[in-house]
Design an enzyme around this catalytic site. Structure first.
Site, mmCIF file in Angstrom:
data_model
loop_
_atom_site.group_PDB
_atom_site.id
_atom_site.type_symbol
_atom_site.label_atom_id
_atom_site.label_comp_id
_atom_site.label_asym_id
_atom_site.label_seq_id
_atom_site.Cartn_x
_atom_site.Cartn_y
_atom_site.Cartn_z
ATOM 1 N N SER A 198 0.820 -1.204 0.000
ATOM 2 C CA SER A 198 0.000 0.000 0.000
ATOM 3 C C SER A 198 0.851 1.249 0.000
ATOM 4 O O SER A 198 1.998 1.224 0.432
ATOM 5 C CB SER A 198 -0.883 -0.003 1.240
ATOM 6 O OG SER A 198 -2.225 -0.003 0.870
ATOM 7 N N GLY A 219 -2.886 -0.352 -4.050
ATOM 8 C CA GLY A 219 -1.716 0.136 -3.328
ATOM 9 C C GLY A 219 -1.109 1.409 -3.870
ATOM 10 O O GLY A 219 -0.030 1.807 -3.430
ATOM 11 N N GLY A 256 -7.913 1.637 -3.876
ATOM 12 C CA GLY A 256 -8.806 2.084 -2.803
ATOM 13 C C GLY A 256 -8.442 3.504 -2.426
ATOM 14 O O GLY A 256 -9.089 4.468 -2.825
ATOM 15 N N ARG A 297 -4.224 5.687 11.901
ATOM 16 C CA ARG A 297 -3.044 5.388 11.078
ATOM 17 C C ARG A 297 -1.730 5.933 11.635
ATOM 18 O O ARG A 297 -0.720 5.225 11.625
ATOM 19 C CB ARG A 297 -3.269 5.834 9.636
ATOM 20 C CG ARG A 297 -4.456 5.097 8.980
ATOM 21 C CD ARG A 297 -4.617 5.434 7.510
ATOM 22 N NE ARG A 297 -3.460 5.019 6.736
ATOM 23 C CZ ARG A 297 -2.550 5.840 6.267
ATOM 24 N NH1 ARG A 297 -2.650 7.143 6.444
ATOM 25 N NH2 ARG A 297 -1.515 5.366 5.600
ATOM 26 N N CYS A 333 -6.628 9.030 25.928
ATOM 27 C CA CYS A 333 -5.722 8.787 27.049
ATOM 28 C C CYS A 333 -4.536 7.936 26.622
ATOM 29 O O CYS A 333 -4.368 6.801 27.092
ATOM 30 C CB CYS A 333 -6.475 8.111 28.177
ATOM 31 S SG CYS A 333 -7.880 9.075 28.695
ATOM 32 N N GLU A 334 -3.762 8.446 25.690
ATOM 33 C CA GLU A 334 -2.593 7.745 25.155
ATOM 34 C C GLU A 334 -1.592 8.807 24.743
ATOM 35 O O GLU A 334 -1.948 9.706 23.984
ATOM 36 C CB GLU A 334 -2.953 6.993 23.859
ATOM 37 C CG GLU A 334 -3.765 5.741 24.010
ATOM 38 C CD GLU A 334 -2.927 4.537 24.387
ATOM 39 O OE1 GLU A 334 -1.700 4.585 24.184
ATOM 40 O OE2 GLU A 334 -3.518 3.571 24.885
ATOM 41 N N TYR A 371 -9.217 4.954 4.915
ATOM 42 C CA TYR A 371 -8.738 4.261 6.120
ATOM 43 C C TYR A 371 -8.799 5.127 7.380
ATOM 44 O O TYR A 371 -8.003 4.954 8.288
ATOM 45 C CB TYR A 371 -7.321 3.720 5.906
ATOM 46 C CG TYR A 371 -7.231 2.792 4.714
ATOM 47 C CD1 TYR A 371 -7.841 1.540 4.755
ATOM 48 C CD2 TYR A 371 -6.594 3.182 3.545
ATOM 49 C CE1 TYR A 371 -7.799 0.692 3.656
ATOM 50 C CE2 TYR A 371 -6.551 2.343 2.438
ATOM 51 C CZ TYR A 371 -7.152 1.098 2.505
ATOM 52 O OH TYR A 371 -7.116 0.275 1.416
HETATM 53 C C1 LIG Z 1 -6.220 -3.115 0.635
HETATM 54 C C2 LIG Z 1 -6.304 -3.789 -0.669
HETATM 55 C C3 LIG Z 1 -6.453 -3.032 -1.834
HETATM 56 C C4 LIG Z 1 -6.478 -1.527 -1.839
HETATM 57 O O1 LIG Z 1 -5.311 -0.965 -1.359
HETATM 58 P P1 LIG Z 1 -5.091 0.611 -1.492
HETATM 59 O O2 LIG Z 1 -3.779 0.835 -0.850
HETATM 60 O O3 LIG Z 1 -6.206 1.265 -0.740
HETATM 61 O O4 LIG Z 1 -5.133 0.940 -2.934
HETATM 62 C C5 LIG Z 1 -6.585 -3.716 -3.024
HETATM 63 N N1 LIG Z 1 -6.565 -5.060 -3.072
HETATM 64 C C6 LIG Z 1 -6.417 -5.814 -1.958
HETATM 65 C C7 LIG Z 1 -6.410 -7.282 -2.078
HETATM 66 C C8 LIG Z 1 -6.278 -5.209 -0.731
HETATM 67 O O5 LIG Z 1 -6.123 -5.958 0.358
#
Ligand SMILES: *Cc1c(COP(=O)(O)O)cnc(C)c1O
Length: 467
Positions: free
Chosen positions: A239, A277, A321, A363, A394-395, A424
């Site tokens: 990612s 990713g 994503g 994250r 509280c961290e 995310y």
């Molecule tokens: C998380 C994931 C994605 C998307 O990853 P991004 O970094 O958000 O683009 C695509 N395919 C699989 C199998 C994933 O686990």
């Protein structure tokens, strides 16, 4: 590291201990275009305006914290993948951010959608995504989830283990269905931002190992099963990746596997899915490729590799994503307290506490992700000071932005906007410290719509049945 620096740009590590890439902004109110949804500006009063609406107005209507997603920006990023990757199948990875409206936007823009659980399947279907455009992922799909997916007519199941193959065969027998499958393989490539490692090391929970022969065995087993239609191979290497080298190695290794499969069975696999990713800009240090540049790089790699293996080009897919929803989203917080902390070396750091934190964006605490932010409700000509934006949990590790320059006159009641918060953040949110989850609103053409309403104390009390 000490450098001579050009006038007007003082390196933060020299000045006050920030990271090497962070520079004192010459105009601290300027917005860095590539971090924000398209068309984000400061209006004449200095307010940050997204989707034609000042964020002060979103805060007035919805309270804070709030996640704001620019619908037009989301749709145009989805379209850019569809249009640049001509002939490819593009699946939006729903785990990054998913609501019924978002599933509908994705469906309307002509993409498919990846889901991993019963919950994600329900939201996607309720939003109007046709089941045949769903990809069903996950390393531990339950029999119930598999039954539901196949009963709905899900387009493809991405197989992740031999136990899962057993479950798919059982569900197919019960339902009289045939599952269309890809086998997820581990290529030994692990990628993150500018770096990737390509080794023999495949020590992780996802997929079946090429090196150990498990991937080939799974392909052969799916091919010979009367309950499955084997489509091909799936690989997802990581990612927030900026470079294509890692993908190149993964493509070579998956095509070599396809060649081995052809040698063993005489069957040429129809499809190759390269996962997601693709990186986005969270801070000024990040400069991702455009979608068109990515597509061109992938095309060249594939042409070259397929020629090398004397293989016809398979049907290709990708699964972005973050690159679709991340830059479309902004998280908006209100400042509650400002505290100057003296450091040993005579320097100081300004801690700015906001009304959310690790419950709405895990994250930074989870894997040291970096963000940036800007004063959103006004402009300021006060001197920029190196600041740290923290939450109310509280961290000690409840840090949203480790290092950022904010104007010295920042004060309680000011609003802070964090770009890149579409991916995310809401999808990984928790109720830590019993904080209700913030709402997710869409802005489009100057109007706000609620996609997910704010959680209330009543919602939380309803779950606490108290027996
Ligand atoms: C998380 C994931 C994605 C998307 O990853 P991004 O970094 O958000 O683009 C695509 N395919 C699989 C199998 C994933 O686990």
């Amino acid at each position: 590291m000490t450098h001579m620096h050009i006038a007007g740009s003082i390196h933060a590590d020299v000045a006050q201990g920030g990271p090497h890439w962070l520079t004192m902004p010459s105009d601290p109110m300027a917005l860095q275009h590539r971090l924000w949804p398209e068309g984000t500006v400061r209006d004449r009063e200095g307010r940050i305006t997204v989707g034609g609406l000042p964020l002060t107005e979103v805060a007035r209507q919805q309270g804070t914290p709030v996640y704001v997603i620019d619908e037009a920006d989301f749709r145009s990023r989805a379209r850019a993948f569809r249009d640049s990757f001509t002939g490819w199948h593009v699946y939006y990875a729903g785990k990054a951010l998913l609501t019924r409206s978002i599933a509908r936007w994705v469906a309307e823009e002509g993409l498919g959608l990846d889901v991993t659980t019963m919950g994600e399947m329900h939201i996607a279907l309720a939003g109007g995504m046709p089941a045949e455009r769903l990809g069903f992922h996950g390393n531990n799909k339950s029999l119930d989830e598999i039954r539901f997916a196949l009963g709905q007519g899900v387009g493809r199941v991405i197989v992740d283990s031999f136990n899962e193959i057993d479950r798919i065969e059982r569900a197919c027998t019960e339902l009289g269905a045939v599952a269309r499958v890809l086998v997820r393989v581990t290529t030994g490539v692990e990628a993150h931002t500018h770096e990737y490692i390509a080794t023999a090391h495949e020590d992780q929970k996802f997929g079946l190992s090429i090196l150990g022969g498990h991937a080939l065995a799974a392909l052969v087993r799916c091919q010979s099963s009367p309950h499955m239609e084997l489509r091909g191979i799936h690989s997802h290497i990581g990612s927030q990746i900026f470079e294509t080298h890692g993908f190149e190695v993964a493509i070579r290794r998956t095509l070599r596997l396809a060649e081995q499969f052809r040698a063993a069975t005489g069957v040429e696999l129809a499809e190759l899915d390269l996962g997601g990713g693709f990186g986005i800009a969270y801070t000024e240090a990040d400069s991702p490729k455009t979608t068109a540049e990515l597509a061109q790089a992938f095309e060249e790699i594939l042409d070259h590799e397929c020629r090398g293996f004397q293989m016809a080009r398979p049907q290709l897919s990708i699964e972005p994503g973050r690159a679709i929803c991340g830059p479309s989203g902004v998280a908006l917080y209100e400042v509650g307290t400002v505290k100057v902390v003296e450091l040993e070396n005579g320097r100081s750091r300004t801690y700015v506490s906001v009304d959310g934190g690790m419950s709405d964006n895990i994250r930074p605490a989870l894997y040291a992700a970096e963000y940036s932010c800007a004063l959103a409700n006004r402009s300021s000509d006060a001197e920029p000071v190196l600041s740290r934006v923290v939450g109310k949990h509280c961290e000690g590790g409840d840090i949203l932005i480790r290092d950022v320059f904010l104007p010295r006159d920042i004060a309680p009641g000011d609003l802070i906007a964090v770009p890149g918060a579409g991916a995310y953040c809401r999808s990984m949110a928790s109720n830590y410290n019993q904080l209700p989850k913030p709402p997710l609103v869409a802005v489009a053409e100057g109007a706000v719509r609620t996609l997910l309403r704010r959680e209330t104390l009543d919602d939380m009390m309803r779950l606490d049945v108290g027996e």
